[in-house]
Design a protein around this motif. Sequence first.
Motif, PDB file in Angstrom:
ATOM      1  N   SER A  76       0.839  -1.203   0.000  1.00  0.00           N
ATOM      2  CA  SER A  76       0.000   0.000   0.000  1.00  0.00           C
ATOM      3  C   SER A  76       0.874   1.253   0.000  1.00  0.00           C
ATOM      4  O   SER A  76       0.548   2.259  -0.639  1.00  0.00           O
ATOM      5  CB  SER A  76      -0.910   0.014   1.231  1.00  0.00           C
ATOM      6  OG  SER A  76      -1.809  -1.047   1.157  1.00  0.00           O
ATOM      7  N   PHE A  77       1.998   1.202   0.715  1.00  0.00           N
ATOM      8  CA  PHE A  77       2.887   2.376   0.719  1.00  0.00           C
ATOM      9  C   PHE A  77       3.566   2.561  -0.639  1.00  0.00           C
ATOM     10  O   PHE A  77       3.874   3.683  -1.038  1.00  0.00           O
ATOM     11  CB  PHE A  77       3.884   2.308   1.879  1.00  0.00           C
ATOM     12  CG  PHE A  77       3.267   2.845   3.146  1.00  0.00           C
ATOM     13  CD1 PHE A  77       3.207   4.216   3.374  1.00  0.00           C
ATOM     14  CD2 PHE A  77       2.693   1.996   4.066  1.00  0.00           C
ATOM     15  CE1 PHE A  77       2.594   4.732   4.504  1.00  0.00           C
ATOM     16  CE2 PHE A  77       2.075   2.493   5.212  1.00  0.00           C
ATOM     17  CZ  PHE A  77       2.028   3.870   5.420  1.00  0.00           C
ATOM     18  N   LEU A 235      -6.931   3.613   4.166  1.00  0.00           N
ATOM     19  CA  LEU A 235      -7.303   2.774   5.315  1.00  0.00           C
ATOM     20  C   LEU A 235      -6.307   1.634   5.508  1.00  0.00           C
ATOM     21  O   LEU A 235      -5.429   1.410   4.670  1.00  0.00           O
ATOM     22  CB  LEU A 235      -8.698   2.177   5.105  1.00  0.00           C
ATOM     23  CG  LEU A 235      -9.871   3.133   4.891  1.00  0.00           C
ATOM     24  CD1 LEU A 235     -11.173   2.342   4.770  1.00  0.00           C
ATOM     25  CD2 LEU A 235      -9.991   4.156   6.013  1.00  0.00           C
ATOM     26  N   GLY A 236      -6.478   0.886   6.598  1.00  0.00           N
ATOM     27  CA  GLY A 236      -5.640  -0.295   6.831  1.00  0.00           C
ATOM     28  C   GLY A 236      -6.028  -1.432   5.884  1.00  0.00           C
ATOM     29  O   GLY A 236      -7.121  -1.414   5.297  1.00  0.00           O
ATOM     30  N   ASN A 237      -5.150  -2.434   5.753  1.00  0.00           N
ATOM     31  CA  ASN A 237      -5.374  -3.497   4.763  1.00  0.00           C
ATOM     32  C   ASN A 237      -6.593  -4.376   5.029  1.00  0.00           C
ATOM     33  O   ASN A 237      -7.070  -5.033   4.135  1.00  0.00           O
ATOM     34  CB  ASN A 237      -4.145  -4.396   4.680  1.00  0.00           C
ATOM     35  CG  ASN A 237      -3.194  -3.909   3.620  1.00  0.00           C
ATOM     36  OD1 ASN A 237      -3.203  -2.722   3.308  1.00  0.00           O
ATOM     37  ND2 ASN A 237      -2.381  -4.799   3.080  1.00  0.00           N
ATOM     38  N   THR A 238      -7.071  -4.379   6.278  1.00  0.00           N
ATOM     39  CA  THR A 238      -8.237  -5.229   6.558  1.00  0.00           C
ATOM     40  C   THR A 238      -9.496  -4.387   6.766  1.00  0.00           C
ATOM     41  O   THR A 238     -10.483  -4.878   7.289  1.00  0.00           O
ATOM     42  CB  THR A 238      -8.003  -6.075   7.825  1.00  0.00           C
ATOM     43  OG1 THR A 238      -7.711  -5.172   8.909  1.00  0.00           O
ATOM     44  CG2 THR A 238      -6.859  -7.043   7.650  1.00  0.00           C
ATOM     45  N   GLU A 239      -9.424  -3.127   6.391  1.00  0.00           N
ATOM     46  CA  GLU A 239     -10.577  -2.247   6.602  1.00  0.00           C
ATOM     47  C   GLU A 239     -11.171  -1.838   5.254  1.00  0.00           C
ATOM     48  O   GLU A 239     -10.438  -1.495   4.335  1.00  0.00           O
ATOM     49  CB  GLU A 239     -10.128  -0.995   7.372  1.00  0.00           C
ATOM     50  CG  GLU A 239      -9.620  -1.340   8.758  1.00  0.00           C
ATOM     51  CD  GLU A 239      -8.827  -0.225   9.404  1.00  0.00           C
ATOM     52  OE1 GLU A 239      -9.018   0.008  10.589  1.00  0.00           O
ATOM     53  OE2 GLU A 239      -7.991   0.398   8.712  1.00  0.00           O
ATOM     54  N   PHE A 240     -12.494  -1.878   5.182  1.00  0.00           N
ATOM     55  CA  PHE A 240     -13.151  -1.571   3.914  1.00  0.00           C
ATOM     56  C   PHE A 240     -14.357  -0.674   4.143  1.00  0.00           C
ATOM     57  O   PHE A 240     -14.985  -0.737   5.191  1.00  0.00           O
ATOM     58  CB  PHE A 240     -13.624  -2.862   3.237  1.00  0.00           C
ATOM     59  CG  PHE A 240     -12.508  -3.827   3.006  1.00  0.00           C
ATOM     60  CD1 PHE A 240     -11.628  -3.654   1.945  1.00  0.00           C
ATOM     61  CD2 PHE A 240     -12.305  -4.887   3.884  1.00  0.00           C
ATOM     62  CE1 PHE A 240     -10.566  -4.523   1.757  1.00  0.00           C
ATOM     63  CE2 PHE A 240     -11.235  -5.762   3.702  1.00  0.00           C
ATOM     64  CZ  PHE A 240     -10.362  -5.578   2.635  1.00  0.00           C
ATOM     65  N   ILE A 241     -14.663   0.117   3.131  1.00  0.00           N
ATOM     66  CA  ILE A 241     -15.922   0.863   3.152  1.00  0.00           C
ATOM     67  C   ILE A 241     -16.833   0.129   2.176  1.00  0.00           C
ATOM     68  O   ILE A 241     -16.506   0.012   0.985  1.00  0.00           O
ATOM     69  CB  ILE A 241     -15.687   2.321   2.715  1.00  0.00           C
ATOM     70  CG1 ILE A 241     -14.783   3.009   3.748  1.00  0.00           C
ATOM     71  CG2 ILE A 241     -17.004   3.071   2.578  1.00  0.00           C
ATOM     72  CD1 ILE A 241     -14.269   4.364   3.329  1.00  0.00           C
ATOM     73  N   PHE A 242     -17.940  -0.417   2.682  1.00  0.00           N
ATOM     74  CA  PHE A 242     -18.728  -1.330   1.854  1.00  0.00           C
ATOM     75  C   PHE A 242     -19.513  -0.609   0.762  1.00  0.00           C
ATOM     76  O   PHE A 242     -19.735  -1.154  -0.296  1.00  0.00           O
ATOM     77  CB  PHE A 242     -19.639  -2.201   2.731  1.00  0.00           C
ATOM     78  CG  PHE A 242     -18.822  -3.210   3.483  1.00  0.00           C
ATOM     79  CD1 PHE A 242     -18.267  -4.300   2.817  1.00  0.00           C
ATOM     80  CD2 PHE A 242     -18.540  -3.037   4.830  1.00  0.00           C
ATOM     81  CE1 PHE A 242     -17.462  -5.212   3.485  1.00  0.00           C
ATOM     82  CE2 PHE A 242     -17.733  -3.946   5.507  1.00  0.00           C
ATOM     83  CZ  PHE A 242     -17.197  -5.037   4.842  1.00  0.00           C
ATOM     84  N   ASN A 253      -8.164   1.485  -5.067  1.00  0.00           N
ATOM     85  CA  ASN A 253      -7.160   0.459  -4.813  1.00  0.00           C
ATOM     86  C   ASN A 253      -7.587  -0.249  -3.538  1.00  0.00           C
ATOM     87  O   ASN A 253      -8.477   0.225  -2.838  1.00  0.00           O
ATOM     88  CB  ASN A 253      -5.794   1.156  -4.642  1.00  0.00           C
ATOM     89  CG  ASN A 253      -4.676   0.228  -4.250  1.00  0.00           C
ATOM     90  OD1 ASN A 253      -4.488  -0.032  -3.063  1.00  0.00           O
ATOM     91  ND2 ASN A 253      -3.937  -0.278  -5.208  1.00  0.00           N
ATOM     92  N   LEU A 254      -6.934  -1.368  -3.186  1.00  0.00           N
ATOM     93  CA  LEU A 254      -7.317  -2.128  -1.986  1.00  0.00           C
ATOM     94  C   LEU A 254      -7.627  -1.224  -0.786  1.00  0.00           C
ATOM     95  O   LEU A 254      -8.648  -1.381  -0.136  1.00  0.00           O
ATOM     96  CB  LEU A 254      -6.183  -3.111  -1.625  1.00  0.00           C
ATOM     97  CG  LEU A 254      -6.343  -3.854  -0.302  1.00  0.00           C
ATOM     98  CD1 LEU A 254      -7.440  -4.907  -0.422  1.00  0.00           C
ATOM     99  CD2 LEU A 254      -5.027  -4.498   0.137  1.00  0.00           C
TER     100      LEU A 254
END
Length: 260
Positions: A76-77, A235-242, A253-254
């Motif tokens: 991500s970085f 956001l963090g890699n395990t966080e999502f906006i649905f 992106n992810l």
Amino acid sequence: MNFESFKDEAANLLNINFDGYKLKRVQRRTDSLMRRHNIDDYEDCIKMLKTDDSFKDAYLNHFTINTSEFFRNPKSFKYLENKVLPELIKKNNDKIKIWSAPCSNGSEPYTIAIILNELGLNNSEYEILASDLDKEILKKAKKACYNSSSLKNVPDRLMDKYFEPVPDENDLFQLSKKIKNAVRFEKKDLINERYSSNWDLILSRNFFIYLTKEQKDILTEKFTENLKDEGYLFLGNTEFIFNPGKFNLDKINLSFYQKK
Ligand SMILES: C[S@@+](CC[C@H](N)C(=O)[O-])C[C@H]1O[C@@H](n2cnc3c(N)ncnc32)[C@H](O)[C@@H]1O
């Protein structure tokens, strides 16, 4: 005393509003700390919070979870370095405004400052604000001394350029003054306080995981409101906006969302 009453009384004593956090998690963290300190019930725990300042600090530390590291989720970085920041540099005539919220021990905002320095920007061309609720972790962030577990993703070349081993310490590295001076820290409760506006990029990473869905939605809206048009939320890699469209965001992106 049941957990509900404990939570309300503790919230007053600690000046934290637990609403918005996943309560089961708060209870689990409270129970495990009580076991560690041989405290039998919530009533005694309240007594300790009232009378023992070091226990009060221990409770806050245990509750907040300050885990962080430089270049956390390196892919991500890379995306940030190769796509998002060059885009911001290209279209910005003013200072690029970046907010790390929450910032924990400073690894995250300092990572951004290192990348911007590597991209050829000097400190006057950008502003990095870093906020957290926990005043103890902010003290550490300002010292900017890290051990190798926080630095495991830092490439050797950047290690040599930006860190110095601390004399007489086995495993401690001091970040360079130039990068240290590029970040401004502040204590802020992201749930209960107002935000400043006009950010080009907001990082809110590994924080939503602790919050209820309702609180997450409220904060997504608050962050988005305070982004510039076409600004980015990371956001963090395990966080999502649905449902990013609902917040006027596009997923690009992810872990990256862009305000429309
Ligand atoms: C796991 S760290 C994340 C740090 C960094 N963003 C990262 O991803 O490495 C979570 C941080 O959230 C902070 N925090 C928890 N509740 C908060 C609140 N209401 N306002 C501001 N910070 C909060 C904690 O103190 C902790 O430092």
